[in-house]
Design a protein around this motif. Structure first.
Motif, PDB file in Angstrom:
ATOM      1  N   GLN A  35       0.773  -1.222   0.000  1.00  0.00           N
ATOM      2  CA  GLN A  35       0.000   0.000   0.000  1.00  0.00           C
ATOM      3  C   GLN A  35       0.813   1.285   0.000  1.00  0.00           C
ATOM      4  O   GLN A  35       0.376   2.292  -0.519  1.00  0.00           O
ATOM      5  N   ARG A  36       1.980   1.265   0.626  1.00  0.00           N
ATOM      6  CA  ARG A  36       2.734   2.507   0.733  1.00  0.00           C
ATOM      7  C   ARG A  36       3.216   2.987  -0.628  1.00  0.00           C
ATOM      8  O   ARG A  36       3.614   2.200  -1.460  1.00  0.00           O
ATOM      9  N   ARG A  37       3.232   4.299  -0.813  1.00  0.00           N
ATOM     10  CA  ARG A  37       3.620   4.869  -2.092  1.00  0.00           C
ATOM     11  C   ARG A  37       5.119   5.142  -2.172  1.00  0.00           C
ATOM     12  O   ARG A  37       5.600   5.702  -3.127  1.00  0.00           O
ATOM     13  N   HIS A  38       5.842   4.782  -1.130  1.00  0.00           N
ATOM     14  CA  HIS A  38       7.298   4.943  -1.156  1.00  0.00           C
ATOM     15  C   HIS A  38       7.922   3.570  -0.932  1.00  0.00           C
ATOM     16  O   HIS A  38       7.252   2.561  -0.993  1.00  0.00           O
ATOM     17  N   ASN A  39       9.195   3.529  -0.660  1.00  0.00           N
ATOM     18  CA  ASN A  39       9.865   2.255  -0.480  1.00  0.00           C
ATOM     19  C   ASN A  39       9.353   1.559   0.763  1.00  0.00           C
ATOM     20  O   ASN A  39       9.431   2.099   1.869  1.00  0.00           O
ATOM     21  N   TYR A  40       8.821   0.368   0.583  1.00  0.00           N
ATOM     22  CA  TYR A  40       8.289  -0.389   1.706  1.00  0.00           C
ATOM     23  C   TYR A  40       9.433  -1.004   2.490  1.00  0.00           C
ATOM     24  O   TYR A  40      10.328  -1.628   1.935  1.00  0.00           O
ATOM     25  N   ARG A  41       9.411  -0.830   3.811  1.00  0.00           N
ATOM     26  CA  ARG A  41      10.510  -1.256   4.671  1.00  0.00           C
ATOM     27  C   ARG A  41      10.069  -2.406   5.565  1.00  0.00           C
ATOM     28  O   ARG A  41       8.987  -2.366   6.150  1.00  0.00           O
ATOM     29  N   ILE A  42      10.902  -3.437   5.639  1.00  0.00           N
ATOM     30  CA  ILE A  42      10.607  -4.564   6.513  1.00  0.00           C
ATOM     31  C   ILE A  42      11.648  -4.642   7.627  1.00  0.00           C
ATOM     32  O   ILE A  42      12.784  -4.225   7.463  1.00  0.00           O
ATOM     33  N   THR A  43      11.233  -5.202   8.764  1.00  0.00           N
ATOM     34  CA  THR A  43      12.163  -5.483   9.844  1.00  0.00           C
ATOM     35  C   THR A  43      12.840  -6.814   9.558  1.00  0.00           C
ATOM     36  O   THR A  43      12.175  -7.803   9.244  1.00  0.00           O
ATOM     37  N   THR A  44      14.139  -6.851   9.635  1.00  0.00           N
ATOM     38  CA  THR A  44      14.884  -8.066   9.298  1.00  0.00           C
ATOM     39  C   THR A  44      14.932  -9.012  10.498  1.00  0.00           C
ATOM     40  O   THR A  44      14.714  -8.590  11.637  1.00  0.00           O
ATOM     41  N   PRO A  45      15.229 -10.308  10.267  1.00  0.00           N
ATOM     42  CA  PRO A  45      15.232 -11.290  11.359  1.00  0.00           C
ATOM     43  C   PRO A  45      16.206 -10.910  12.479  1.00  0.00           C
ATOM     44  O   PRO A  45      17.279 -10.352  12.230  1.00  0.00           O
ATOM     45  N   ILE A  46      15.818 -11.214  13.710  1.00  0.00           N
ATOM     46  CA  ILE A  46      16.652 -10.880  14.864  1.00  0.00           C
ATOM     47  C   ILE A  46      17.667 -11.984  15.157  1.00  0.00           C
ATOM     48  O   ILE A  46      18.846 -11.726  15.377  1.00  0.00           O
TER      49      ILE A  46
ATOM     50  N   ALA B 170      25.069  -5.763  11.203  1.00  0.00           N
ATOM     51  CA  ALA B 170      23.750  -6.396  11.203  1.00  0.00           C
ATOM     52  C   ALA B 170      22.675  -5.377  10.827  1.00  0.00           C
ATOM     53  O   ALA B 170      22.651  -4.250  11.336  1.00  0.00           O
ATOM     54  N   LEU B 171      21.779  -5.783   9.911  1.00  0.00           N
ATOM     55  CA  LEU B 171      20.681  -4.923   9.500  1.00  0.00           C
ATOM     56  C   LEU B 171      19.507  -5.075  10.461  1.00  0.00           C
ATOM     57  O   LEU B 171      19.237  -6.173  10.965  1.00  0.00           O
ATOM     58  N   ILE B 172      18.803  -3.985  10.705  1.00  0.00           N
ATOM     59  CA  ILE B 172      17.562  -4.061  11.479  1.00  0.00           C
ATOM     60  C   ILE B 172      16.342  -3.828  10.594  1.00  0.00           C
ATOM     61  O   ILE B 172      15.236  -4.189  10.961  1.00  0.00           O
ATOM     62  N   ASP B 173      16.539  -3.224   9.429  1.00  0.00           N
ATOM     63  CA  ASP B 173      15.449  -3.116   8.463  1.00  0.00           C
ATOM     64  C   ASP B 173      16.018  -2.927   7.066  1.00  0.00           C
ATOM     65  O   ASP B 173      17.198  -2.611   6.892  1.00  0.00           O
ATOM     66  N   LEU B 174      15.146  -3.129   6.080  1.00  0.00           N
ATOM     67  CA  LEU B 174      15.573  -3.128   4.678  1.00  0.00           C
ATOM     68  C   LEU B 174      14.441  -2.651   3.787  1.00  0.00           C
ATOM     69  O   LEU B 174      13.267  -2.967   4.017  1.00  0.00           O
ATOM     70  N   SER B 175      14.770  -1.869   2.780  1.00  0.00           N
ATOM     71  CA  SER B 175      13.826  -1.478   1.735  1.00  0.00           C
ATOM     72  C   SER B 175      14.598  -1.301   0.439  1.00  0.00           C
ATOM     73  O   SER B 175      15.829  -1.404   0.417  1.00  0.00           O
ATOM     74  N   CYS B 176      13.889  -1.016  -0.641  1.00  0.00           N
ATOM     75  CA  CYS B 176      14.560  -0.762  -1.916  1.00  0.00           C
ATOM     76  C   CYS B 176      15.330   0.557  -1.883  1.00  0.00           C
ATOM     77  O   CYS B 176      16.138   0.822  -2.767  1.00  0.00           O
ATOM     78  N   GLY B 177      15.063   1.381  -0.874  1.00  0.00           N
ATOM     79  CA  GLY B 177      15.753   2.659  -0.778  1.00  0.00           C
ATOM     80  C   GLY B 177      17.007   2.617   0.066  1.00  0.00           C
ATOM     81  O   GLY B 177      17.894   3.451  -0.101  1.00  0.00           O
TER      82      GLY B 177
END
Length: 259
Positions: A135-146, A168-175
């Protein structure tokens, strides 16, 4: 048969969708009328479509050409590489990733064949029974596995040679990415740029890109620990790598759809 394909947007009712109760940003569209309306809009705007086949990392950059509502078929342009076109025609699992008004759209098909349109070869696929919309009109961000987090490998020149720092990443998006700023070597001050960074997405492949630190602020982790989060933006991310991230993000969030 080709002449019956429509190339104009049909009149349709208001959009309807089923959203995940866990995440209202992820919606699956099941209404045929709504699916056709969305596909027509994408087709008329000549929006780029990425076609993956047989759950591999092979893909074709293409576009939608026409829709036949009577036969429930969609015409897709051939790619530029004949060998990939041939592989796609042998496939039974097809994944399409595109966008509508900067909202990511993904759908799957299980049939593909070759046809002709305007004296050229094209793909014919069945219309999807459903599609997923972020739904978001910008880069959708997910929380990465802990427990088993994604990591960004950042090469740092040193007197002994090239030192590879793992973050270590805590979240990721196309941006871009979000990381915890606690590495003794990496300086996560806004404006810092790191070249040739690598991120491995399990099941999808490697991302190679430059990143720029854009923001830093304090956050509290689930264990109560206070630390700094750094937000980093990808610089000139190649299209094929952006597509890999899109696929990873969508696959990650698709598991939350329970309907």
């Amino acid at each position: 048969m080709v002449e019956s394909f429509q190339k104009t947007d049909p009149t349709s009712s208001a959009d309807d969708s089923e959203c995940s109760p866990e995440n209202s940003e992820i919606c699956r569209i099941r209404s045929k009328k709504t699916i056709i309306r969305i596909l027509h809009d994408i087709m008329q705007k000549n929006t780029l479509v990425t076609l993956y086949f047989d759950q591999s990392n092979h893909f074709i950059l293409t576009s939608m050409l026409a829709i036949n509502e009577q036969t429930n078929e969609l015409l897709i342009d051939y790619g530029t590489e004949p060998e990939l076109n041939a592989l796609a025609l042998k496939s039974s699992h097809l994944t399409f990733i595109t966008s509508q008004n900067r909202i990511q759209i993904e759908f799957e098909c299980n049939q593909i064949s070759s046809s002709r349109l305007d004296n050229r070869d094209v793909f014919t696929v069945n219309l999807p029974e459903s599609l997923i919309r972020l739904q978001r009109r910008h880069n959708y961000r997910i929380t990465t596995p802990i427990l088993d987090p994604l990591k960004c490998i950042i090469p740092i020149p040193s007197e002994e040679g090239l030192f590879k720092a793992e973050i270590a990443l805590i979240d990721l998006s196309c941006g871009g990415i979000g990381v915890i700023d606690h590495h003794p070597v990496i300086n996560f001050e806004p404006g810092m740029i790191y070249q040739n960074c690598q991120i491995y997405l399990p099941g999808f492949g490697w991302i190679n890109t430059a990143i720029e630190v854009k923001t830093t602020h304090e956050i509290t982790l689930k264990n109560g620990q206070l630390c700094k989060r750094a937000g980093c933006q990808f610089i000139d991310l190649p299209t094929e790598m952006e597509v890999l991230i899109q696929r990873y993000v969508t696959k990650h969030e698709q598991t939350k759809l329970t309907f």
